[in-house]
Design a protein around this motif. Structure first.
Motif, PDB file in Angstrom:
ATOM      1  N   CYS A  49       0.786  -1.173  -0.001  1.00 49.35           N
ATOM      2  CA  CYS A  49       0.126   0.065  -0.064  1.00 49.35           C
ATOM      3  C   CYS A  49       0.853   1.313  -0.076  1.00 49.35           C
ATOM      4  CB  CYS A  49      -0.878   0.088   1.257  1.00 49.35           C
ATOM      5  SG  CYS A  49      -0.134   0.154   2.782  1.00 49.35           S
ATOM      6  N   ARG A  50       2.186   1.093   0.248  1.00 49.41           N
ATOM      7  CA  ARG A  50       3.172   2.306   0.080  1.00 49.41           C
ATOM      8  C   ARG A  50       2.865   3.205   1.230  1.00 49.41           C
ATOM      9  NH1 ARG A  50       7.271   1.091  -1.974  1.00 49.41           N
ATOM     10  NH2 ARG A  50       7.735   3.160  -2.577  1.00 49.41           N
ATOM     11  N   GLY A  90      14.820  -8.168   1.855  1.00 46.95           N
ATOM     12  CA  GLY A  90      13.784  -8.138   2.450  1.00 46.95           C
ATOM     13  C   GLY A  90      12.652  -6.962   2.068  1.00 46.95           C
ATOM     14  N   ALA A  91      11.505  -7.112   2.245  1.00 49.87           N
ATOM     15  CA  ALA A  91      10.497  -6.220   1.996  1.00 49.87           C
ATOM     16  C   ALA A  91       9.576  -6.043   3.221  1.00 49.87           C
ATOM     17  CB  ALA A  91       9.531  -6.377   0.779  1.00 49.87           C
ATOM     18  N   TRP A  92       8.732  -5.148   3.242  1.00 49.32           N
ATOM     19  CA  TRP A  92       7.843  -4.948   4.506  1.00 49.32           C
ATOM     20  C   TRP A  92       6.326  -4.958   3.945  1.00 49.32           C
ATOM     21  CZ3 TRP A  92       9.905  -5.268   9.354  1.00 49.32           C
ATOM     22  CH2 TRP A  92      11.272  -5.336   9.369  1.00 49.32           C
ATOM     23  N   LEU A  93       5.385  -5.588   4.746  1.00 51.63           N
ATOM     24  CA  LEU A  93       3.905  -5.526   4.410  1.00 51.63           C
ATOM     25  C   LEU A  93       3.217  -5.198   5.876  1.00 51.63           C
ATOM     26  CD1 LEU A  93       3.662  -8.835   2.499  1.00 51.63           C
ATOM     27  CD2 LEU A  93       3.348  -6.680   1.631  1.00 51.63           C
ATOM     28  N   CYS A  94       2.269  -4.483   5.639  1.00 52.31           N
ATOM     29  CA  CYS A  94       1.323  -4.254   6.708  1.00 52.31           C
ATOM     30  C   CYS A  94       0.711  -5.457   7.658  1.00 52.31           C
ATOM     31  CB  CYS A  94       0.061  -3.243   6.446  1.00 52.31           C
ATOM     32  SG  CYS A  94       0.587  -1.680   5.789  1.00 52.31           S
ATOM     33  N   ALA A 146      -1.725  -6.741  -2.979  1.00 49.37           N
ATOM     34  CA  ALA A 146      -1.362  -5.634  -3.860  1.00 49.37           C
ATOM     35  C   ALA A 146       0.264  -5.728  -4.306  1.00 49.37           C
ATOM     36  CB  ALA A 146      -1.649  -4.334  -3.105  1.00 49.37           C
ATOM     37  N   ALA A 147       0.942  -6.324  -3.350  1.00 47.46           N
ATOM     38  CA  ALA A 147       2.490  -6.196  -3.645  1.00 47.46           C
ATOM     39  C   ALA A 147       2.653  -7.462  -4.883  1.00 47.46           C
ATOM     40  CB  ALA A 147       3.292  -6.729  -2.654  1.00 47.46           C
ATOM     41  N   VAL A 148       1.750  -8.418  -4.750  1.00 41.91           N
ATOM     42  CA  VAL A 148       1.803  -9.309  -5.864  1.00 41.91           C
ATOM     43  C   VAL A 148       1.385  -9.085  -7.135  1.00 41.91           C
ATOM     44  CG1 VAL A 148       0.909 -11.750  -6.525  1.00 41.91           C
ATOM     45  CG2 VAL A 148       1.831 -11.421  -4.286  1.00 41.91           C
TER      46      VAL A 148
END
Length: 91
Positions: A13-14, A43-47, A57-59
């Motif tokens: 969601c940025r 790595g990446a971060w998600l809520c 949404a990221a996919v």
């Protein structure tokens, strides 16, 4: 003076949030996508407080490809989507 809590951006969601409100997703050396704070790799971060909307949404936006600088293993992403817990379970 205490340092402020780290802030990261959700790749779905940025939205910028404190690191405590996010889940770290990383790609291991075999291309598998896993969730957890202790894993090594890009790595990446998600809520963490969503039911998987940010993961979806990221996919859809191919955000993992950009964050990991490589295409992740599709079956591992699908497995993560199926097993994504509900809000509040990560904390």
């Amino acid at each position: 003076m205490a340092s402020p809590e780290p802030v990261r951006t959700c790749v779905g969601c940025r939205t910028r949030r404190s690191q405590a409100e996010l889940v770290r997703v990383y790609m291991d050396d075999r291309g598998r996508v896993l969730a957890g704070r202790t894993g090594s790799g890009r790595g990446a971060w998600l809520c963490a407080a969503t039911t998987g909307a940010c993961l979806t949404a990221a996919v859809d936006q191919k955000a993992f490809n950009r964050a990991f600088r490589a295409a992740p293993d599709k079956p591992s992403v699908e497995r993560l989507q199926r097993r994504w817990p509900g809000p509040g379970t990560w904390v």
